[in-house]
Enzyme design. Structure first.
Site, PDB file in Angstrom:
ATOM      1  N   SER A 178       0.829  -1.201   0.000  1.00 17.60           N
ATOM      2  CA  SER A 178       0.000   0.000   0.000  1.00 17.60           C
ATOM      3  C   SER A 178       0.871   1.261   0.000  1.00 17.60           C
ATOM      4  O   SER A 178       1.751   1.404  -0.834  1.00 17.60           O
ATOM      5  CB  SER A 178      -0.969  -0.029   1.183  1.00 17.60           C
ATOM      6  OG  SER A 178      -2.015   0.898   0.998  1.00 17.60           O
ATOM      7  N   ASP A 305      -9.727  -5.759  -4.486  1.00 17.82           N
ATOM      8  CA  ASP A 305      -9.244  -4.701  -3.604  1.00 17.82           C
ATOM      9  C   ASP A 305     -10.213  -3.516  -3.629  1.00 17.82           C
ATOM     10  O   ASP A 305     -10.565  -3.028  -4.704  1.00 17.82           O
ATOM     11  CB  ASP A 305      -7.851  -4.269  -4.068  1.00 17.82           C
ATOM     12  CG  ASP A 305      -7.090  -3.484  -3.031  1.00 17.82           C
ATOM     13  OD1 ASP A 305      -7.700  -2.647  -2.356  1.00 17.82           O
ATOM     14  OD2 ASP A 305      -5.878  -3.719  -2.891  1.00 17.82           O
ATOM     15  N   HIS A 333      -7.315  -5.863   0.187  1.00 25.64           N
ATOM     16  CA  HIS A 333      -6.153  -4.984   0.287  1.00 25.64           C
ATOM     17  C   HIS A 333      -5.114  -5.515   1.273  1.00 25.64           C
ATOM     18  O   HIS A 333      -4.074  -4.906   1.447  1.00 25.64           O
ATOM     19  CB  HIS A 333      -6.590  -3.571   0.695  1.00 25.64           C
ATOM     20  CG  HIS A 333      -5.542  -2.524   0.436  1.00 25.64           C
ATOM     21  ND1 HIS A 333      -5.043  -2.267  -0.822  1.00 25.64           N
ATOM     22  CD2 HIS A 333      -4.878  -1.690   1.274  1.00 25.64           C
ATOM     23  CE1 HIS A 333      -4.128  -1.309  -0.752  1.00 25.64           C
ATOM     24  NE2 HIS A 333      -4.005  -0.941   0.506  1.00 25.64           N
TER      25      HIS A 333
END
Length: 359
Positions: A178, A305, A333
């Site tokens: 991320s 996601d 995610h």
């Protein structure tokens, strides 16, 4: 790296001791279940301890920051992975001979900490590799006040210190999740000679002069609108001052981050996640073709996601092409929660990709 499966005909299977095989399989499943439960308990115990320390930090208005923050990030990360070390004396697989770099450095995303990699650490160690997970500044058990973290340099300091302390002849494979993608981009720019490969896991693989927040803009709106109207902002210096961080509410995090994750892992995350400093998310990075541009980058897409949609991830890959792209189906995610085995196999495959030039 292909997987090999052995198929048996019905006639052949009759010659196998089915009863004993069934018992062994049952015992193996129970043992695997017990090991998984132990991992959950260890990780949850650490998360609760971190949460309690964080509460004490909040109550003491930051007085613990200097005392606890003095411990080196390398030592903290090593301590975190110790409970998951593989103590069994197994023969290491032959494919390790083809892996030039066996050290993995795992960098978490916004709100998370080194704790979130506990499954991946266990799997990589079992394969004979050397993983280490770092807490970025103000994350995990690093109790630096997130309100004082204003730049990517501040946020990435534990990673930079780790790379600085590496022997000259050693390299690592960086894995960034991320927003941690911007931290490994920053590291690529400053220490390209220490990084064998950089793996962006549903991450902010930004281009030159781009902000990490820009990657999330399609999901969260423009930065200006987010700063004006977001109810998730943290005003660490008072409402009359600019916001210092953000943290989503639990209900929001469920839908965004954990739409495919097991309930026990969600419970772990809920007591462990911390606010994300806003300054590093809003900083545009300078990335040069001579340093960042020479790095070997790989991207792992997560196809279910809700934080970075598959379309956004595809756009990142298209605009800033990496050397290779991998995909994990039915993964949210947090693939280290919902698809640790798939992630593990991809990391092993990337590790086996040979150097482009003779070492």
């Amino acid at each position: 790296m292909g997987n090999k499966f052995i198929c048996m005909t019905k006639k052949e299977s009759k010659n196998v001791g089915i009863g004993s095989k069934s018992k062994r399989g049952s015992m193996s499943r129970r043992r695997s279940s017990m090991e998984e439960e132990l991992l959950h308990r260890q990780a949850l115990a650490m998360a609760i301890q971190q949460h309690q320390l964080s509460q004490r930090f909040d109550n003491n208005n930051g007085s613990m920051s200097r005392r606890i923050g003095s411990t080196s990030s390398r030592r903290r990360a090593t301590n975190l992975s110790d409970p998951f070390s593989n103590t069994n004396t197994k023969q290491l697989p032959d494919f390790l001979e083809n892996i030039e770099t066996k050290k993995f450095v795992l960098i978490h995303g916004e709100g998370f900490g080194a704790w979130c990699w506990y499954k991946t650490i266990a799997l990589l160690e079992e394969a004979g590799l050397l993983p280490i997970a770092l807490d970025l500044t103000g994350s995990g058990i690093d109790l630096t006040d997130t309100n004082n973290i204003t730049t990517i340099a501040d946020y990435s300091k534990p990673l930079i210190q780790y790379l600085q302390n590496l022997p000259e002849d050693e390299k690592v494979i960086l894995v960034g999740h991320s927003s941690g993608g911007s931290c490994i981009s920053y590291a690529l720019e400053h220490f390209p000679q220490k990084i064998s490969k950089a793996v962006f896991l549903c991450a902010t693989m930004i281009s030159d002069r781009q902000r990490p927040f820009d990657v999330f803009a399609e999901e969260l709106g423009s930065a200006e609108l987010f700063m004006q109207e977001s109810k998730f902002l943290v005003y660490g210096n008072g409402k009359d001052k600019p916001p210092t961080g953000f943290m989503f509410e639990k209900q929001q995090m469920h839908g965004l981050y954990f739409n495919q994750s097991p309930a026990k892992d969600i419970a772990l995350a809920m007591v462990s996640m911390r606010p994300t400093p806003l300054g590093p998310m809003m900083e545009a990075l300078s990335l040069s073709p001579e340093k960042y541009g020479t790095g070997r980058r790989f991207y792992i897409q997560t196809l279910d996601d809700h934080v970075l949609s598959p379309d956004v991830q595809e756009k990142l890959v298209r605009e800033n092409p990496p050397e290779g792209v991998f995909k994990i189906k039915a993964s949210d995610h947090c693939p280290f929660f919902s698809k640790p085995q798939s992630l593990h196999k991809i990391l092993l495959e990337i590790a086996q990709i040979p150097s482009q030039t003779p070492s």
